[in-house]
Design an enzyme around this catalytic site. Sequence first.
Site, PDB file in Angstrom:
ATOM      1  N   HIS A  10       8.475   3.503   2.815  1.00 51.54           N
ATOM      2  CA  HIS A  10       7.059   3.473   2.447  1.00 51.54           C
ATOM      3  C   HIS A  10       6.199   3.134   3.662  1.00 51.54           C
ATOM      4  O   HIS A  10       6.478   2.169   4.375  1.00 51.54           O
ATOM      5  CB  HIS A  10       6.883   2.414   1.354  1.00 51.54           C
ATOM      6  N   HIS A  52      -4.093   3.778   5.648  1.00 52.83           N
ATOM      7  CA  HIS A  52      -4.098   3.509   4.207  1.00 52.83           C
ATOM      8  C   HIS A  52      -5.486   3.117   3.695  1.00 52.83           C
ATOM      9  O   HIS A  52      -6.000   3.709   2.753  1.00 52.83           O
ATOM     10  CB  HIS A  52      -3.096   2.396   3.872  1.00 52.83           C
TER      11      HIS A  52
HETATM   12  O1  G3P Z   1       2.633   7.270  -2.401  1.00 51.67           O
HETATM   13  C1  G3P Z   1       3.059   6.149  -3.099  1.00 51.67           C
HETATM   14  C2  G3P Z   1       2.298   4.903  -2.750  1.00 51.67           C
HETATM   15  O2  G3P Z   1       2.168   4.807  -1.367  1.00 51.67           O
HETATM   16  C3  G3P Z   1       0.956   4.846  -3.409  1.00 51.67           C
HETATM   17  O3  G3P Z   1       0.258   3.662  -3.206  1.00 51.67           O
HETATM   18  O4  G3P Z   1      -1.415   2.269  -2.073  1.00 51.67           O
HETATM   19  O5  G3P Z   1       0.901   2.293  -1.219  1.00 51.67           O
HETATM   20  O6  G3P Z   1      -0.575   4.255  -0.901  1.00 51.67           O
HETATM   21  P1  G3P Z   1      -0.233   3.105  -1.782  1.00 51.67           P
HETATM   22 MG    MG Z   2       0.816   5.660   0.031  1.00 55.87          MG
END
Ligand code: G3P
Ligand code: MG
Length: 251
Positions: A10, A52
């Site tokens: 992630h 982000h």
């Molecule tokens: O793409 C999955 C996840 O990353 C969505 O939430 O806020 O971590 O971008 P966020």
């Molecule tokens: Mg994300």
Amino acid sequence: MWPYPTYLAHRGGGKLAPENTMAALRCGLEHGFHAVEFDVMLARDGVPVVMHDPYLGRTVAGTGNVFDYDAGELAAMDAGSWFGERYRGETVPLFADFAAACRAHGIWMNIEIKPAPGFDSQTGTVVAGLTAAMFGPELARDDAALLPLLSSFSREALAAARAAAPGLPRALLVDRLEGSWETDARALDAVAIHTNHKFLTPALAQQVKQAGFGLFCYTVNDPARARTIVAWGVDGLCTDRLDLIGPHGPR
Ligand code: G3P
Ligand code: MG
């Protein structure tokens, strides 16, 4: 239904490196990951960057919004020292550079289109267009596994992405599987649903699978939870804990 890797890092390197930076990508690789999720939005000049938050201050030193700055300015900003002094000098990557590095290292990409408020359509168009240009040869071969997957919470961004690059697969991101997710996903020709694992149940997982979609969950940091939801039929997940959940599953 899901020809992609199961376990993704992630934001590049999860919680083990400053998110959405080249250092994060290197960290993911060091932990054996060849599959990554990251976030993309537009700078003021319309150039996509890997980021982000739509504002500075948390991961990038500075103030104001991402769209107050050109990509070249963002690409010179410190995106590492918030995480640790040794990461000072990490900058906001240009999407083109980040994606090129992924390709060079054989890293599969889940590109999350993260439009700043009001830039949904434009962001979807630009990100999909650039990605399609980069993956011309793969688009010409009819093999979904070779292509990156575009995902977004923004229906508008996904619709624009489809118009710009109909051959690139799309996934609809929803926090909870409620309301119009299925109708929306069908209307967008999405191949997968990406959802928050916290609200997933075996019945909901079954519903998504029976509807014919791939099912992906964010952000799973507990190995036992990863085992559980994969047993429910979840096809893929991303994790912040690359040390606990590896590229082949819970370590
Ligand atoms: O793409 C999955 C996840 O990353 C969505 O939430 O806020 O971590 O971008 P966020
Ligand atoms: Mg994300």
